[in-house]
Design a protein around this motif. Structure first.
Motif, PDB file in Angstrom:
ATOM      1  N   MET A   1      -4.307   1.677 -36.887  1.00 17.45           N
ATOM      2  CA  MET A   1      -4.257   1.636 -38.486  1.00 17.45           C
ATOM      3  C   MET A   1      -2.536   2.184 -38.675  1.00 17.45           C
ATOM      4  SD  MET A   1      -6.974   0.168 -38.857  1.00 17.45           S
ATOM      5  CE  MET A   1      -8.061   0.208 -40.003  1.00 17.45           C
ATOM      6  N   ASN A   2      -2.609   1.893 -40.312  1.00 10.73           N
ATOM      7  CA  ASN A   2      -1.294   1.887 -41.092  1.00 10.73           C
ATOM      8  C   ASN A   2      -2.205   2.941 -41.951  1.00 10.73           C
ATOM      9  OD1 ASN A   2       0.946   1.427 -40.133  1.00 10.73           O
ATOM     10  ND2 ASN A   2      -0.459  -0.876 -39.040  1.00 10.73           N
ATOM     11  N   ASN A  86      -5.526  -3.992 -44.728  1.00 10.79           N
ATOM     12  CA  ASN A  86      -6.802  -4.025 -43.728  1.00 10.79           C
ATOM     13  C   ASN A  86      -6.060  -2.670 -42.600  1.00 10.79           C
ATOM     14  OD1 ASN A  86      -5.837  -5.225 -41.501  1.00 10.79           O
ATOM     15  ND2 ASN A  86      -7.775  -6.671 -41.245  1.00 10.79           N
ATOM     16  N   GLY A  87      -5.213  -2.376 -42.743  1.00 11.75           N
ATOM     17  CA  GLY A  87      -4.527  -1.062 -41.920  1.00 11.75           C
ATOM     18  C   GLY A  87      -3.984  -1.821 -41.032  1.00 11.75           C
ATOM     19  N   ARG A  88      -4.035  -3.092 -41.122  1.00  9.66           N
ATOM     20  CA  ARG A  88      -3.376  -3.648 -39.521  1.00  9.66           C
ATOM     21  C   ARG A  88      -1.892  -4.941 -40.562  1.00  9.66           C
ATOM     22  NH1 ARG A  88      -7.698  -2.061 -37.086  1.00  9.66           N
ATOM     23  NH2 ARG A  88      -8.768  -3.894 -37.338  1.00  9.66           N
TER      24      ARG A  88
END
Length: 140
Positions: A1-2, A86-88
């Motif tokens: 995740m970012n 979405n974090g990715r």
């Protein structure tokens, strides 16, 4: 995740670097082994048989050639400020309709890993497809 900050950085900085023709700034956003997929590769790099590049050096050569010839009547680079993440994965649109008229219609989809673009796909709408088709016909 970012983190949200990493995603927003890619969203904002990618757009700024392309508009400013900042090749080094643009390439700093890509992972060393990143993949880029767009039909513009075939129109820009005439020796390519497909629209997929892998690795920072190959992607750099594409952007280096493309940034020299980036301006068209439909290259306004307008976007609404809306993006989805979405974090990715990060997704946004350059819509056909802008306050100043039509532009090339694109959807940018980027898989982000460790704060860098790992896989970037560009989907073209009908206005962009028409321009690509004309460019390919001229090259033939």
């Amino acid at each position: 995740m970012n983190t949200d900050a990493e995603i927003r950085h890619i969203y904002e900085r990618w757009h700024e670097a392309v508009r400013g023709r900042d090749l080094d700034g643009l390439m700093a956003l890509y992972a060393e082994d990143a993949v880029l997929e767009t039909p513009l590769i075939i129109a820009t790099l005439r020796d390519r048989a497909d629209g997929r590049l892998q690795g920072n050096a190959a992607i750099r050569s594409f952007f280096q050639a493309g940034l020299r010839t980036l301006q068209t009547d439909l290259g306004r680079w307008y976007r609404t400020g809306t993006f989805y993440a979405n974090g990715r994965q990060l997704v946004w649109e350059y819509p056909r309709e802008t306050p100043e008229g039509d532009q090339v219609d694109l959807v940018e989809v980027m898989d982000i890993e460790h704060g860098l673009i790992a896989h970037h796909r560009v989907y073209w709408g009908w206005v962009g497809f028409r321009l690509l088709s004309a460019a390919m016909a001229r090259a033939a």
